[in-house]
Design a protein around this motif. Structure first.
Motif, PDB file in Angstrom:
ATOM      1  N   ALA A 196       0.833  -1.197   0.000  1.00 21.36           N
ATOM      2  CA  ALA A 196       0.000   0.000   0.000  1.00 21.36           C
ATOM      3  C   ALA A 196       0.870   1.250   0.000  1.00 21.36           C
ATOM      4  CB  ALA A 196      -0.910  -0.004   1.220  1.00 21.36           C
ATOM      5  N   VAL A 197       0.432   2.254  -0.730  1.00 24.38           N
ATOM      6  CA  VAL A 197       1.125   3.542  -0.742  1.00 24.38           C
ATOM      7  C   VAL A 197       0.854   4.288   0.557  1.00 24.38           C
ATOM      8  CG1 VAL A 197       1.235   5.778  -1.930  1.00 24.38           C
ATOM      9  CG2 VAL A 197       1.043   3.675  -3.258  1.00 24.38           C
ATOM     10  N   ILE A 198      -0.362   4.156   1.063  1.00 25.42           N
ATOM     11  CA  ILE A 198      -0.761   4.793   2.319  1.00 25.42           C
ATOM     12  C   ILE A 198      -1.531   3.783   3.158  1.00 25.42           C
ATOM     13  CG2 ILE A 198      -2.234   6.580   3.368  1.00 25.42           C
ATOM     14  CD1 ILE A 198      -1.803   8.255   0.847  1.00 25.42           C
ATOM     15  N   THR A 199      -1.215   3.731   4.453  1.00 25.62           N
ATOM     16  CA  THR A 199      -2.016   2.943   5.393  1.00 25.62           C
ATOM     17  C   THR A 199      -2.451   3.857   6.539  1.00 25.62           C
ATOM     18  OG1 THR A 199      -0.100   2.219   6.685  1.00 25.62           O
ATOM     19  CG2 THR A 199      -0.778   0.818   4.860  1.00 25.62           C
ATOM     20  N   ILE A 200      -3.686   3.684   6.966  1.00 27.31           N
ATOM     21  CA  ILE A 200      -4.259   4.493   8.039  1.00 27.31           C
ATOM     22  C   ILE A 200      -4.980   3.552   8.987  1.00 27.31           C
ATOM     23  CG2 ILE A 200      -5.813   6.399   8.611  1.00 27.31           C
ATOM     24  CD1 ILE A 200      -5.595   7.264   5.650  1.00 27.31           C
ATOM     25  N   LYS A 202      -4.404  16.737   4.709  1.00 24.53           N
ATOM     26  CA  LYS A 202      -3.535  17.601   5.517  1.00 24.53           C
ATOM     27  C   LYS A 202      -2.912  16.841   6.683  1.00 24.53           C
ATOM     28  CE  LYS A 202      -6.069  21.809   4.314  1.00 24.53           C
ATOM     29  NZ  LYS A 202      -7.025  22.850   4.791  1.00 24.53           N
ATOM     30  N   THR A 203      -3.651  15.886   7.224  1.00 26.66           N
ATOM     31  CA  THR A 203      -3.101  15.076   8.316  1.00 26.66           C
ATOM     32  C   THR A 203      -2.007  14.148   7.792  1.00 26.66           C
ATOM     33  OG1 THR A 203      -5.272  15.145   9.390  1.00 26.66           O
ATOM     34  CG2 THR A 203      -3.699  13.540  10.222  1.00 26.66           C
ATOM     35  N   LEU A 204      -2.223  13.577   6.603  1.00 23.02           N
ATOM     36  CA  LEU A 204      -1.188  12.724   6.000  1.00 23.02           C
ATOM     37  C   LEU A 204       0.066  13.516   5.659  1.00 23.02           C
ATOM     38  CD1 LEU A 204      -3.483  10.596   3.660  1.00 23.02           C
ATOM     39  CD2 LEU A 204      -2.181   9.733   5.617  1.00 23.02           C
ATOM     40  N   THR A 208       1.051   5.652   7.662  1.00 20.62           N
ATOM     41  CA  THR A 208       2.295   5.584   6.909  1.00 20.62           C
ATOM     42  C   THR A 208       2.012   6.065   5.484  1.00 20.62           C
ATOM     43  OG1 THR A 208       2.005   3.301   6.114  1.00 20.62           O
ATOM     44  CG2 THR A 208       3.109   3.603   8.249  1.00 20.62           C
ATOM     45  N   VAL A 209       2.982   6.786   4.915  1.00 15.45           N
ATOM     46  CA  VAL A 209       2.921   7.248   3.534  1.00 15.45           C
ATOM     47  C   VAL A 209       4.239   6.879   2.876  1.00 15.45           C
ATOM     48  CG1 VAL A 209       2.700   9.230   2.000  1.00 15.45           C
ATOM     49  CG2 VAL A 209       1.399   9.164   4.135  1.00 15.45           C
TER      50      VAL A 209
END
Length: 310
Positions: free
Chosen positions: A8-12, A52-54, A66-67
């Motif tokens: 994944a490119v981004i995980t939240i 904005k949080t990322l 994570t980014v």
């Protein structure tokens, strides 16, 4: 043998962001795969807050992110160096022409001055501002300002793009051209991007995956093709009679109906019930079915089901 899924490119995980006592994001958990992912939701759903949080601009109350493999809490500068960000609001510097502005943004991202100027010319031509690149940005139209925001986000060749409402204020032709640029970036140039929008057609045209936000929570996520997949049937229906009463009866039966053009409802019939169930309900309510046609599921249907719209 199952092929391994790309990271994944981004995980939240469990992300909560507060504005005072207001929960702008409430326990959001999501995964953004490589490629083009739509961040979809109505205005006020939390889309811009999430971006904005990322980026590390807002501090969350709780949760982990994570980014590009970096922890947002500990490595925001490393993340921003590899990102291109097209904000929703105008962000140009008065008194600068387009080349100077985009080159300056490239230098801020770490490019040497000579490389930044060369890249500025290249990306301005790419976004359709080649002939206007020596004009001051404040003289640009709304559509041109949207294009230069895309140019500054691309100048340093980022690994990931954040595009926040990129078609805002654009006329139909400009909007179509902007979406073609975004689609080209994702599908021909292989760039990872997150398209934040409240416009369903924009996301459906440009993206392969979607994360739907509604009232600060994730309402649905996954590949668009799968979310639109065969979990039921969609019909275009026009009736004569008690329209509101028929829609109430559809809701009671577990169907989803939302209005289309020219008094045509789009009705989602889950499972294997099919068209005969619609005729049975119409007969029960005493209304006439004047038009019924099978239709392909759209992202609009996915969104309506996700947020509980009728």
């Amino acid at each position: 043998m199952t092929e391994p899924q790309p990271a994944a490119v981004i995980t939240i995980a469990g992300l909560t962001v507060l504005y005072g006592r207001q929960r702008a994001l409430d326990g959001v958990t999501a995964s953004f795969p490589p490629g083009a992912v739509g961040l979809l939701g109505p205005n006020g759903a939390g889309k811009s807050t999430l971006l904005k949080t990322l980026l590390g601009f807002l501090a969350p109350r709780s949760g982990a992110m994570t980014v590009l493999g970096f922890d947002v809490a500990t490595s925001p500068a490393e993340i921003r160096a590899r990102l291109g960000y097209m904000p929703e609001i105008d962000a140009h510097i008065p008194g600068m022409n387009a080349v100077s502005f985009v080159a300056y943004c490239g230098e801020l991202a770490g490019l040497p001055a000579v490389d930044a100027v060369q890249r500025a010319h290249e990306v301005l031509y790419y976004v359709g501002l080649g002939e206007a690149r020596y004009r001051n940005v404040e003289t640009y139209s709304t559509g041109m300002k949207q294009r230069i925001k895309l140019a500054q986000a691309l100048v340093h060749d980022p690994d990931l793009l954040f595009l926040d409402e990129p078609t805002n204020g654009m006329d139909p032709k400009g909007r179509e051209e902007m979406l073609d640029l975004i689609r080209d970036l994702a599908h021909r140039k292989g760039m990872n991007l997150i398209l934040s929008s409240h416009l369903l057609p924009d996301v459906e045209y440009t993206c392969d995956h979607v994360v739907v936000l509604h009232q600060a929570k994730v309402a649905a996520q996954g590949p668009i093709a799968e979310l639109k997949g065969p979990r039921g049937s969609v019909y275009e229906v026009r009736i004569k009679g008690d329209r509101d009463g028929f829609r109430s009866l559809l809701r009671e039966a577990g169907f989803t109906a939302h209005p289309g053009e020219e008094d045509v409802m789009r009705v989602f019939v889950p499972g294997e019930a099919g068209a005969h169930a619609l005729f049975e309900l119409a007969a029960r309510r005493g209304v006439q079915v004047r038009h019924l046609r099978p239709s392909l599921p759209s992202l609009e249907d996915v969104f309506a089901q996700a947020v509980g719209e009728e």
